[in-house]
Design an enzyme around this catalytic site. Structure first.
Site, PDB file in Angstrom:
ATOM      1  N   LEU A  76      43.000  25.297  36.904  1.00 31.23           N
ATOM      2  CA  LEU A  76      41.703  25.236  37.469  1.00 31.23           C
ATOM      3  C   LEU A  76      40.746  26.123  37.977  1.00 31.23           C
ATOM      4  CD1 LEU A  76      43.916  23.408  39.635  1.00 31.23           C
ATOM      5  CD2 LEU A  76      42.601  21.747  38.497  1.00 31.23           C
ATOM      6  N   CYS A  77      41.040  27.136  36.777  1.00 36.44           N
ATOM      7  CA  CYS A  77      39.677  27.856  36.959  1.00 36.44           C
ATOM      8  C   CYS A  77      38.465  28.190  36.266  1.00 36.44           C
ATOM      9  CB  CYS A  77      40.056  29.361  36.317  1.00 36.44           C
ATOM     10  SG  CYS A  77      41.885  30.097  37.071  1.00 36.44           S
ATOM     11  N   HIS A  78      37.434  27.908  36.750  1.00 35.46           N
ATOM     12  CA  HIS A  78      36.446  27.911  36.436  1.00 35.46           C
ATOM     13  C   HIS A  78      35.952  28.974  35.374  1.00 35.46           C
ATOM     14  CE1 HIS A  78      36.332  26.232  40.058  1.00 35.46           C
ATOM     15  NE2 HIS A  78      34.801  25.553  40.188  1.00 35.46           N
ATOM     16  N   MET A 114      40.752  36.217  39.925  1.00 37.79           N
ATOM     17  CA  MET A 114      41.611  36.235  39.105  1.00 37.79           C
ATOM     18  C   MET A 114      41.475  36.564  37.340  1.00 37.79           C
ATOM     19  SD  MET A 114      44.164  33.398  40.416  1.00 37.79           S
ATOM     20  CE  MET A 114      44.581  33.868  38.591  1.00 37.79           C
ATOM     21  N   GLU A 115      39.992  36.765  36.917  1.00 36.17           N
ATOM     22  CA  GLU A 115      40.133  37.719  35.718  1.00 36.17           C
ATOM     23  C   GLU A 115      40.375  39.482  35.928  1.00 36.17           C
ATOM     24  OE1 GLU A 115      37.527  33.824  35.838  1.00 36.17           O
ATOM     25  OE2 GLU A 115      37.683  35.222  37.639  1.00 36.17           O
ATOM     26  N   ASP A 129      54.028  45.925  25.181  1.00 32.83           N
ATOM     27  CA  ASP A 129      53.997  45.200  23.477  1.00 32.83           C
ATOM     28  C   ASP A 129      54.217  46.826  22.056  1.00 32.83           C
ATOM     29  OD1 ASP A 129      53.827  43.604  21.540  1.00 32.83           O
ATOM     30  OD2 ASP A 129      52.135  43.914  20.539  1.00 32.83           O
TER      31      ASP A 129
END
Length: 165
Positions: A76-78, A114-115, A129
């Site tokens: 739901l992130c733009h 969020m970014e 990793d």
């Protein structure tokens, strides 16, 4: 804070928040994370002797790339037109390991936390990793937003950004 979930409608269904009526402002968020590892693993990374190559450079690039793809990963992130993404990776021999700090910035109608969180998370995952062959006991943690600015309700920062939970 309203105490109401913004991504859930009155029926309980998930929905994308409409930010169309919001004013554009300069917005910024900073997130952090850490990868704990054996001291020997940290030394190997800092000496540039990891089998997969430049761990810090590759992880920094992965974090920047991830921030730009956040809306593809988080439903739901733009999609945002980021103006800046920066990732810092610093050794901490007391951890021992690497501390990550990611900044995301834009001029827009919605926040960029969020970014910043995605950048910090993917940076940590890439470190893991690239070094897992020599240290399977590494630990990723303490991923959180530590500051946010440009909101209508004012700027926000944790009281001690150097602290690890």
């Amino acid at each position: 804070m309203s105490g109401k979930l913004t991504h859930i409608d009155q029926t309980g269904a998930a929905n994308m928040v409409d930010v169309g009526s919001k004013d554009e402002t300069e917005r910024q968020a900073v997130a952090e994370g850490a990868v704990r590892m054996k001291p020997e693993t940290l030394a190997l990374i800092l000496e540039g002797n990891a089998a997969k190559g430049d761990v810090i450079g590759t992880a920094r690039l992965a974090g920047i790339m991830a921030a730009k793809r956040t809306s593809d990963l988080i439903p739901l992130c733009h999609p945002l037109m980021l103006t800046k993404v920066a990732v810092e990776i610093e050794p901490d021999e007391n951890l021992p390991g690497l501390r990550v700090r990611a900044l995301a910035r834009l001029k827009g109608r919605t926040g960029v936390e969020m970014e910043a969180l995605t950048a910090a998370s993917v940076t940590c995952l890439t470190i893991y990793d690239m070094a897992k062959a020599v240290d399977r006991h590494m630990e990723i943690g303490s991923i959180r937003v530590i500051e946010k600015s440009g909101r209508k309700s004012g700027d926000w920062a944790v009281s001690d950004p150097a602290s690890m939970r």
